[in-house]
Design an enzyme around this catalytic site. Structure first.
Site, PDB file in Angstrom:
ATOM      1  N   LEU A  34      97.391  67.823 -10.683  1.00  0.00           N
ATOM      2  CA  LEU A  34      97.406  69.002 -11.565  1.00  0.00           C
ATOM      3  C   LEU A  34      96.007  69.290 -12.106  1.00  0.00           C
ATOM      4  O   LEU A  34      95.780  69.256 -13.312  1.00  0.00           O
ATOM      5  CB  LEU A  34      98.437  68.856 -12.691  1.00  0.00           C
ATOM      6  CG  LEU A  34      99.900  68.734 -12.275  1.00  0.00           C
ATOM      7  CD1 LEU A  34     100.811  68.754 -13.517  1.00  0.00           C
ATOM      8  CD2 LEU A  34     100.335  69.845 -11.321  1.00  0.00           C
ATOM      9  N   THR A 118      90.715  72.801   7.457  1.00  0.00           N
ATOM     10  CA  THR A 118      90.267  74.194   7.408  1.00  0.00           C
ATOM     11  C   THR A 118      89.366  74.578   8.582  1.00  0.00           C
ATOM     12  O   THR A 118      88.658  73.718   9.129  1.00  0.00           O
ATOM     13  CB  THR A 118      89.497  74.411   6.083  1.00  0.00           C
ATOM     14  OG1 THR A 118      88.825  75.668   6.118  1.00  0.00           O
ATOM     15  CG2 THR A 118      88.432  73.340   5.854  1.00  0.00           C
ATOM     16  N   ASP A 119      89.350  75.875   8.898  1.00  0.00           N
ATOM     17  CA  ASP A 119      88.436  76.372   9.948  1.00  0.00           C
ATOM     18  C   ASP A 119      86.973  76.217   9.529  1.00  0.00           C
ATOM     19  O   ASP A 119      86.068  76.269  10.363  1.00  0.00           O
ATOM     20  CB  ASP A 119      88.745  77.847  10.287  1.00  0.00           C
ATOM     21  CG  ASP A 119      88.646  78.807   9.114  1.00  0.00           C
ATOM     22  OD1 ASP A 119      88.303  78.377   7.998  1.00  0.00           O
ATOM     23  OD2 ASP A 119      88.914  80.015   9.315  1.00  0.00           O
ATOM     24  N   GLU A 120      86.724  76.033   8.211  1.00  0.00           N
ATOM     25  CA  GLU A 120      85.331  75.958   7.744  1.00  0.00           C
ATOM     26  C   GLU A 120      84.596  74.731   8.267  1.00  0.00           C
ATOM     27  O   GLU A 120      83.374  74.664   8.211  1.00  0.00           O
ATOM     28  CB  GLU A 120      85.283  75.994   6.210  1.00  0.00           C
ATOM     29  CG  GLU A 120      85.816  77.296   5.663  1.00  0.00           C
ATOM     30  CD  GLU A 120      85.346  77.621   4.253  1.00  0.00           C
ATOM     31  OE1 GLU A 120      84.367  77.042   3.771  1.00  0.00           O
ATOM     32  OE2 GLU A 120      86.003  78.483   3.633  1.00  0.00           O
ATOM     33  N   TYR A 142      81.948  71.770   0.258  1.00  0.00           N
ATOM     34  CA  TYR A 142      83.400  71.815   0.491  1.00  0.00           C
ATOM     35  C   TYR A 142      83.703  71.481   1.952  1.00  0.00           C
ATOM     36  O   TYR A 142      84.457  70.546   2.252  1.00  0.00           O
ATOM     37  CB  TYR A 142      83.956  73.208   0.143  1.00  0.00           C
ATOM     38  CG  TYR A 142      85.343  73.454   0.724  1.00  0.00           C
ATOM     39  CD1 TYR A 142      86.448  72.749   0.251  1.00  0.00           C
ATOM     40  CD2 TYR A 142      85.540  74.382   1.767  1.00  0.00           C
ATOM     41  CE1 TYR A 142      87.719  72.955   0.804  1.00  0.00           C
ATOM     42  CE2 TYR A 142      86.799  74.588   2.315  1.00  0.00           C
ATOM     43  CZ  TYR A 142      87.882  73.875   1.836  1.00  0.00           C
ATOM     44  OH  TYR A 142      89.131  74.067   2.377  1.00  0.00           O
ATOM     45  N   ALA A 144      81.813  70.278   4.331  1.00  0.00           N
ATOM     46  CA  ALA A 144      81.274  69.009   4.834  1.00  0.00           C
ATOM     47  C   ALA A 144      82.190  67.848   4.448  1.00  0.00           C
ATOM     48  O   ALA A 144      82.451  66.951   5.258  1.00  0.00           O
ATOM     49  CB  ALA A 144      79.875  68.789   4.289  1.00  0.00           C
ATOM     50  N   LYS A 146      85.397  68.124   3.763  1.00  0.00           N
ATOM     51  CA  LYS A 146      86.651  68.299   4.527  1.00  0.00           C
ATOM     52  C   LYS A 146      86.451  67.762   5.953  1.00  0.00           C
ATOM     53  O   LYS A 146      87.341  67.107   6.507  1.00  0.00           O
ATOM     54  CB  LYS A 146      87.054  69.776   4.588  1.00  0.00           C
ATOM     55  CG  LYS A 146      87.566  70.376   3.295  1.00  0.00           C
ATOM     56  CD  LYS A 146      88.897  69.810   2.823  1.00  0.00           C
ATOM     57  CE  LYS A 146      90.073  70.245   3.677  1.00  0.00           C
ATOM     58  NZ  LYS A 146      91.364  69.713   3.124  1.00  0.00           N
ATOM     59  N   ASN A 171      91.707  81.580   6.684  1.00  0.00           N
ATOM     60  CA  ASN A 171      91.843  82.030   5.281  1.00  0.00           C
ATOM     61  C   ASN A 171      93.265  82.467   4.938  1.00  0.00           C
ATOM     62  O   ASN A 171      93.771  83.438   5.505  1.00  0.00           O
ATOM     63  CB  ASN A 171      90.911  83.214   5.012  1.00  0.00           C
ATOM     64  CG  ASN A 171      89.510  82.761   4.681  1.00  0.00           C
ATOM     65  OD1 ASN A 171      88.830  82.214   5.538  1.00  0.00           O
ATOM     66  ND2 ASN A 171      89.091  82.976   3.445  1.00  0.00           N
ATOM     67  N   TYR A 199      80.006  89.813  -2.605  1.00  0.00           N
ATOM     68  CA  TYR A 199      78.804  89.007  -2.332  1.00  0.00           C
ATOM     69  C   TYR A 199      77.989  89.638  -1.201  1.00  0.00           C
ATOM     70  O   TYR A 199      78.548  89.985  -0.135  1.00  0.00           O
ATOM     71  CB  TYR A 199      79.179  87.594  -1.879  1.00  0.00           C
ATOM     72  CG  TYR A 199      79.896  86.719  -2.892  1.00  0.00           C
ATOM     73  CD1 TYR A 199      79.940  87.035  -4.248  1.00  0.00           C
ATOM     74  CD2 TYR A 199      80.508  85.533  -2.487  1.00  0.00           C
ATOM     75  CE1 TYR A 199      80.598  86.217  -5.162  1.00  0.00           C
ATOM     76  CE2 TYR A 199      81.155  84.696  -3.389  1.00  0.00           C
ATOM     77  CZ  TYR A 199      81.204  85.041  -4.720  1.00  0.00           C
ATOM     78  OH  TYR A 199      81.849  84.224  -5.606  1.00  0.00           O
TER      79      TYR A 199
END
Ligand code: NAD
Ligand code: DAU
Length: 329
Positions: A34, A118-120, A142, A144, A146, A171, A199
């Site tokens: 949490l 993730t795809d990242e 984030y 790296a 993951k 996403n 951005y």
């Protein structure tokens, strides 16, 4: 099936738990720390689900919660790229130490393990789409951390034969997403007449997947995935950020003049795109196109003020001011 779902009080985790309980009749225990992103409210309609409040890095809590389950599905993570740039500490702790603690618990108990990634981890791609054998070239703290967690998961399969599967999503958007992420942030700001902070030039492209489709993809790899394998689970549509914002303006009755171009994210990935042929070959496919999913999402935020009002009037305001250098109206 009896499942331990780590990080099940967050956005995707709670949608997954709802789907497993309602559509598959699973018995689910959620273990969740949490953090600001994890909320009891996300599981409020699921009274039968037990919530253990603990971190995945807490070996005793994990061992206790995993007793008697058939499989562990891990969503627990720090998930916002901007926060990883400002304060990476928790990302390293949860993704490296937390994943290791979970892997030790599943190894000890001989459990099946699905790791949500993730795809990242592949980095940015100008043309074409990443497959599961594309090299890992993460760009933020984030992604790296993951990627590091993914490699650790693979090592447990190769070294100890742990029955682990990795699921890399694109996403996500939909109900219960914390409004630090592009789509819910823009919906709530548009509804309130606040600025819409884009951005850089706003031409970064994301591969959008409706959260229920991703949840179903994860469920599919839980039952049909081959241990040791990675599965990309990507959405059916790609869209540049500026177009996403313009569509939200249309759906909310906002105004183009609310758009404000702000300083770009450092190291901003230009485009993500996943090839999901491998998971499609297992029989999964996305059901919701972006236009329909976005409309559903805007409707959900309009109808669920009681869910987001406490967030928008709490600590989130301080985060917002710190990050965007201006306050919400
Ligand atoms: P979220 O931030 O909404 O939820 C994360 C959850 O994890 C929260 O409930 C939080 O309390 C919990 N948590 C954080 N640290 C923890 C810890 N140490 N121990 C136990 N619980 C902890 O995130 P989300 O968007 O639902 O993402 C879930 C997973 O899916 C993550 O692993 C993320 O990397 C991955 N993912 C997200 C997306 C996306 O677009 N949101 C896309 C692909 C993959
Ligand atoms: O691709 C999967 C990833 O998608 C997940 O692994 C992450 O957990 C999730 O946060 C998400 O990462 P992104 O960085 O792509 O999502 P975010 O919503 O933060 O930003 C989406 C795009 O919108 C990105 O190009 C940055 C841009 N953006 C974002 C915000 C918050 C803006 O232009 N303005 C903003 O205010």
């Amino acid at each position: 099936m009896k499942l331990l779902v780590c990080g099940g009080a967050g956005f995707i985790g709670s949608n997954f738990v709802r789907q497993r309980v309602r559509e598959h009749g699973d018995d689910v225990i959620v273990l969740d720390k949490l953090t600001y992103a994890g909320r009891r409210e996300n599981l409020q309609d699921l009274e039968q689900v037990e919530l253990v409040v603990a971190g995945i890095e807490d070996a005793d809590a994990v061992r206790g919660a995993a007793e008697g389950v058939d499989a562990v599905v891990n969503f627990a993570a720090e998930t916002h790229v901007d926060r990883s740039i400002a304060e990476p500490d928790a990302f390293v702790q949860t993704h490296a130490v937390g994943t290791w603690v979970l892997l030790e618990a599943v190894r000890e108990a001989g459990l099946r393990y699905v790791h949500v990634s993730t795809d990242e981890v592949y980095g940015s791609i100008e043309e074409g789409s990443f497959t599961e054998s594309s090299p890992l070239e993460p760009s933020s703290p984030y992604s790296a951390t993951k990627a590091g967690a993914d490699l650790l998961v693979s090592s447990y399969f190769h070294t100890y034969g742990t029955e682990a599967v990795i699921c890399r999503g694109s996403n996500n958007y939909g109900p219960y997403q914390y409004p630090e992420k592009l789509i819910p942030l823009m919906i709530l700001n548009a509804l309130h007449g606040d600025h819409l902070p884009v951005y850089g030039d706003g031409m970064q492209v994301r591969n959008w997947i409706y959260v229920e489709d991703f949840a179903a993809g994860i469920g599919h790899t839980l039952t049909h995935g081959v241990p040791g394998e990675v599965y990309n689970v990507g959405g059916p549509d790609e869209c540049p950020n500026l177009e996403v914002v313009r569509r939200i303006i249309e759906l909310t009755g906002g105004d183009e003049s609310q758009i404000e171009y702000v300083t770009d994210r450092p190291g901003h990935d230009r485009r993500y795109s996943l090839s999901s042929d491998k998971v499609r070959a297992l029989g999964w496919q996305p059901q919701v196109r972006f236009a329909e999913g976005l409309e559903r999402t805007v409707d959900w935020y309009r109808e669920n003020t009681a869910w987001w009002e406490p967030i928008r009037s709490g600590d989130y305001r301080e985060y917002y001011e710190r990050h965007y250098g201006r306050s919400l109206g």
